[in-house]
Design a protein around this motif. Sequence first.
Motif: not given
Length: 317
Positions: A151-152, A154-155, A243, A247, A264
């Motif tokens: 899901r994350w 890209w981070a 994370l 975020l 998260v």
Amino acid sequence: MVLTRLRRNTWVRLALLVLVCACVGAALYANWAQARDAVSELPLWVLPVAVLAGMLGLAAQMLAWRSLLSGLGSPLPGAAAARVMFVGQLGKYLPGSVWAFVAQVELARDWKVPRSRGAAATLLAIAVTVAVSLAVAAVALPLSSAEAARRWWWALAAAPLLLACLHPRVLGWGVRLAARPFARFREVAEAGPLELRGGAVAASVGWTLVAWVPLGAHVWLLTWAVGGDALRSAGPAVGAYALAWTLGLLVVFAPAGLGVREVVLVVALAPVVDAGAALVVAVLSRLVMTVADVGWAGLAVLVSKAPEHEQERNLSF
């Protein structure tokens, strides 16, 4: 001149303090109302130990910021740095996390730290925190929580690039570039050019890595306390909170990352606990870290001396 007078006005500061305390109190009340039932089912020692772990993590983050400030040419004694950092950080409970940044810069100014250096140190600390935290999450989550990594992605993918940007030459160039539009201001000119020592960056990265040991441990402890397996919970707990913290920091309109961290944590902890238990961990973690923030702010005020101009003003009353 007007802003300076407002900043040094006792009544203005008192009003701001009351507002911050009200917001922090509201956050504590809301978190306690959500967590009260879960707390009653935990062993008595779990929350105090989690708060202690959270405070140790915050202390390491303070030392990371202090290293950068010293590397820019404005070293602060430990007690003064703690007062600036922890009291200023209460501003994140106001809507818009930018207030913590403003408060920290202004409080550092009380110890004769030029605003240019205070702002640079705080922005650099954010950059170090984001890069290191994403690196921690990028290592921990793909091995323990595939859904969170998907899901994350890209981070997590940004972590190597951000780590490369922490090279002292890159950071130094970025600081000078950001300061260039403000060079015409007298205070910036008087502070001199912003030069960052490489050792300060290395120390800041080291302290930030150290911070993730107790910060991750407090989430792991809470996850275990609500039924997670002790061994299997370690990776998701550390990676999820790293994370979630990052975020939440980047979403500046959410007070202290409200809502972002919870989402998260619920997703990343899915491999080890069900959604209901993960939400309990998220709520308990927010309660724990709010208490840790308040505890450090109170201790910092008690153990540190007020800056000289504050002492002089108090004597004049």
